[in-house]
Design an enzyme around this catalytic site. Structure first.
Site, PDB file in Angstrom:
ATOM      1  N   THR A 178     -13.116  27.048   0.560  1.00  0.00           N
ATOM      2  CA  THR A 178     -13.175  26.588  -0.831  1.00  0.00           C
ATOM      3  C   THR A 178     -12.524  27.643  -1.713  1.00  0.00           C
ATOM      4  O   THR A 178     -12.793  28.831  -1.572  1.00  0.00           O
ATOM      5  CB  THR A 178     -14.617  26.334  -1.284  1.00  0.00           C
ATOM      6  OG1 THR A 178     -15.163  25.255  -0.512  1.00  0.00           O
ATOM      7  CG2 THR A 178     -14.661  25.952  -2.753  1.00  0.00           C
ATOM      8  N   PHE A 180     -12.127  29.221  -5.312  1.00  0.00           N
ATOM      9  CA  PHE A 180     -12.866  29.376  -6.562  1.00  0.00           C
ATOM     10  C   PHE A 180     -11.974  30.002  -7.618  1.00  0.00           C
ATOM     11  O   PHE A 180     -11.128  30.845  -7.307  1.00  0.00           O
ATOM     12  CB  PHE A 180     -14.094  30.272  -6.356  1.00  0.00           C
ATOM     13  CG  PHE A 180     -15.193  29.632  -5.550  1.00  0.00           C
ATOM     14  CD1 PHE A 180     -16.257  29.002  -6.179  1.00  0.00           C
ATOM     15  CD2 PHE A 180     -15.165  29.666  -4.171  1.00  0.00           C
ATOM     16  CE1 PHE A 180     -17.274  28.417  -5.440  1.00  0.00           C
ATOM     17  CE2 PHE A 180     -16.174  29.087  -3.419  1.00  0.00           C
ATOM     18  CZ  PHE A 180     -17.236  28.460  -4.058  1.00  0.00           C
TER      19      PHE A 180
END
Length: 280
Positions: A178, A180
């Site tokens: 992921t 960010f």
């Protein structure tokens, strides 16, 4: 604002969320954390200076983009000042005395459920329930004493709430990352910025997108990503979000932005920041 001994970092979710892990990875341990119930609250907390910085997920390598955060980047007057690529390992978490075959419900955030859908489909007789947060799901099954329920969340969430990992690594792909973004109110980019994000819109005429991208191609500027989002109130027209290599301090990037500005009907630089390639 009163002087703070440690920086306050806002994130969406409860303590133990992946965003907390990302915040600690980016800023270190000497921070104060501000859990927020929604992404919108994260943006508002930074904009109002309730928090010094915010950290939000923007895309996952398996489940794709978090479109809400693209829209919030356009809506709020914040700058992207950093990014972090976090390898995500999902775990099935239940009560300390629970057994895997006793689980009848699994709670988690929709993004986490998408990243684990092949493996959760193998759990027979189990209802999959979307919740607002991964760590919040662990907190829920503990506080509500849901003994036949489990949550998909981080190892940190299991430790935070004193729960048990029933099965480790249930994400469908081991290459699960992921990305960010780190947000601040400042308008000054970091000195070592080498990546820039921007959003723009165009007249809906033939060749408009091609001409806009040529502003970068003609100057040999690498585009890392392009994402489109609906332009509200104008059906079938779009905002285009682009990440490109470099920053406006470089003449070729400055010229590309000037070129694009002549074509675009709207343009906003969302931030220049150091690219994180450590996890890739």
């Amino acid at each position: 604002m009163p002087k703070r001994n440690s920086p306050w970092v806002a994130f969406q979710g409860e303590r133990g969320a992946y965003s907390e892990i990302a915040a600690r990875r980016f800023f270190g341990e000497a921070i104060e954390l501000l859990p927020c119930e929604s992404f919108d609250v994260v943006f508002k907390s930074v904009e109002s200076q309730k928090a010094d910085s915010g950290i939000v997920p923007i895309e996952n390598s398996q489940a794709g983009c978090i479109h809400q955060n693209y829209d919030l980047l356009l809506k709020h007057r914040l700058r992207i000042v950093g990014e972090l690529n976090l390898r995500v390992e999902h775990n099935l978490i239940g009560h300390p005395g629970a057994a895997l075959n006793s689980i009848r419900m699994v709670f988690s955030h929709p993004q986490a459920l998408m990243q684990c859908q092949v493996n959760t489909a193998k759990l027979k007789g189990v209802k999959i329930i979307a919740a607002y947060d991964t760590a919040g799901s662990v907190k829920k099954i503990k506080e509500e004493k849901l003994l036949n329920a489990a949550a998909i969340a981080s190892e940190l969430a299991a430790k935070t709430y004193g729960m048990k990992i029933l099965k480790k690594g249930i994400q469908d792909s081991p290459e699960n990352f992921t990305r960010f973004l780190v947000l601040r109110k400042t308008q000054t980019p970091p000195a070592d910025a080498n990546k820039t994000s921007l959003v723009f819109s165009l007249k809906n005429v033939p060749g408009a997108l091609f001409r806009s991208l040529s502003a970068f191609a003609l100057r040999d500027i690498d585009l890392y990503k392009i994402e489109s989002r609906p332009l509200h109130g104008k059906p079938w027209e779009y905002f285009f979000y682009i990440d490109f290599a470099g920053s406006p301090k470089e003449p070729k990037c400055r010229n590309a932005l000037a070129h694009l500005g002549e074509i675009a009907t709207f343009m906003k630089v969302l931030g220049s920041y150091p690219r994180d390639a450590r996890q890739l």
